[in-house]
Design an enzyme around this catalytic site. Structure first.
Site, PDB file in Angstrom:
ATOM      1  N   LEU A 142     -23.465 -18.855   7.430  1.00  0.00           N
ATOM      2  CA  LEU A 142     -24.387 -19.978   7.587  1.00  0.00           C
ATOM      3  C   LEU A 142     -25.743 -19.480   8.072  1.00  0.00           C
ATOM      4  O   LEU A 142     -25.832 -18.445   8.729  1.00  0.00           O
ATOM      5  CB  LEU A 142     -23.816 -20.984   8.590  1.00  0.00           C
ATOM      6  CG  LEU A 142     -22.451 -21.576   8.235  1.00  0.00           C
ATOM      7  CD1 LEU A 142     -21.949 -22.465   9.355  1.00  0.00           C
ATOM      8  CD2 LEU A 142     -22.531 -22.364   6.935  1.00  0.00           C
ATOM      9  N   ASP A 143     -26.795 -20.224   7.761  1.00  0.00           N
ATOM     10  CA  ASP A 143     -28.114 -19.856   8.284  1.00  0.00           C
ATOM     11  C   ASP A 143     -28.392 -20.637   9.569  1.00  0.00           C
ATOM     12  O   ASP A 143     -27.570 -21.445  10.013  1.00  0.00           O
ATOM     13  CB  ASP A 143     -29.213 -20.066   7.237  1.00  0.00           C
ATOM     14  CG  ASP A 143     -29.341 -21.503   6.765  1.00  0.00           C
ATOM     15  OD1 ASP A 143     -28.986 -22.421   7.530  1.00  0.00           O
ATOM     16  OD2 ASP A 143     -29.818 -21.720   5.641  1.00  0.00           O
ATOM     17  N   SER A 144     -29.541 -20.402  10.165  1.00  0.00           N
ATOM     18  CA  SER A 144     -29.842 -21.019  11.464  1.00  0.00           C
ATOM     19  C   SER A 144     -29.938 -22.539  11.380  1.00  0.00           C
ATOM     20  O   SER A 144     -29.561 -23.242  12.315  1.00  0.00           O
ATOM     21  CB  SER A 144     -31.122 -20.430  12.045  1.00  0.00           C
ATOM     22  OG  SER A 144     -32.209 -20.652  11.168  1.00  0.00           O
ATOM     23  N   ASP A 180     -28.197 -24.420   9.378  1.00  0.00           N
ATOM     24  CA  ASP A 180     -26.814 -24.886   9.340  1.00  0.00           C
ATOM     25  C   ASP A 180     -26.227 -24.915  10.752  1.00  0.00           C
ATOM     26  O   ASP A 180     -25.491 -25.840  11.105  1.00  0.00           O
ATOM     27  CB  ASP A 180     -25.964 -23.980   8.449  1.00  0.00           C
ATOM     28  CG  ASP A 180     -26.394 -24.016   6.993  1.00  0.00           C
ATOM     29  OD1 ASP A 180     -26.917 -25.060   6.557  1.00  0.00           O
ATOM     30  OD2 ASP A 180     -26.216 -23.000   6.301  1.00  0.00           O
TER      31      ASP A 180
END
Length: 129
Positions: A84-86, A88
């Site tokens: 996941l990215d930040s 998310d």
């Protein structure tokens, strides 16, 4: 002006306070502590068990649409393990706030980057419900 003067005077006045033995208030509604302890929290004495926190955190993370629920574990890192990215991560923290009826300050929310950190934070938070 009167308010400023009042504040200035009250800062310099010190009055010793003692409990008056045998004092009973005229109204029973004033006697808040007779025979009982009152909690100032709206949540009472209910504190979540660790297992319940783990189950609910994992359920929130598993319900996130961008990841495979089978990869989610109590020690999963949002970026390293789940990809996941930040942004998310922020969405997951918001979902956790909603699930546990909390408001997590931004400084603390930035530190929640894994399921284990979320579990610890929520388990130790006095207002989680």
């Amino acid at each position: 002006m009167a308010t400023a003067l009042r504040i200035a005077v009250l800062r310099h006045i010190r009055i010793p306070v003692q409990a008056l033995e045998g004092f009973r208030p005229a109204s029973a509604s004033w006697n808040l502590f007779r025979g009982q302890n009152r909690s100032l929290s709206s949540h009472g004495d209910e504190h979540l068990e660790r297992e319940e926190v783990v189950e609910r955190v994992l359920a929130v993370v598993k319900s996130f649409p961008k990841l495979d629920p089978s990869k989610v574990a109590a020690d999963s890192h949002f970026q390293k393990d789940l990809g996941l990215d930040s942004l998310d991560g922020v969405e997951i923290v918001m979902a956790l706030e909603e699930e546990f009826k909390l408001e997590i300050p931004d400084k603390e929310a930035d530190k929640i980057d894994s399921c284990s950190v979320a579990i610890e934070y929520i388990f130790n938070h006095p207002m989680s419900g």
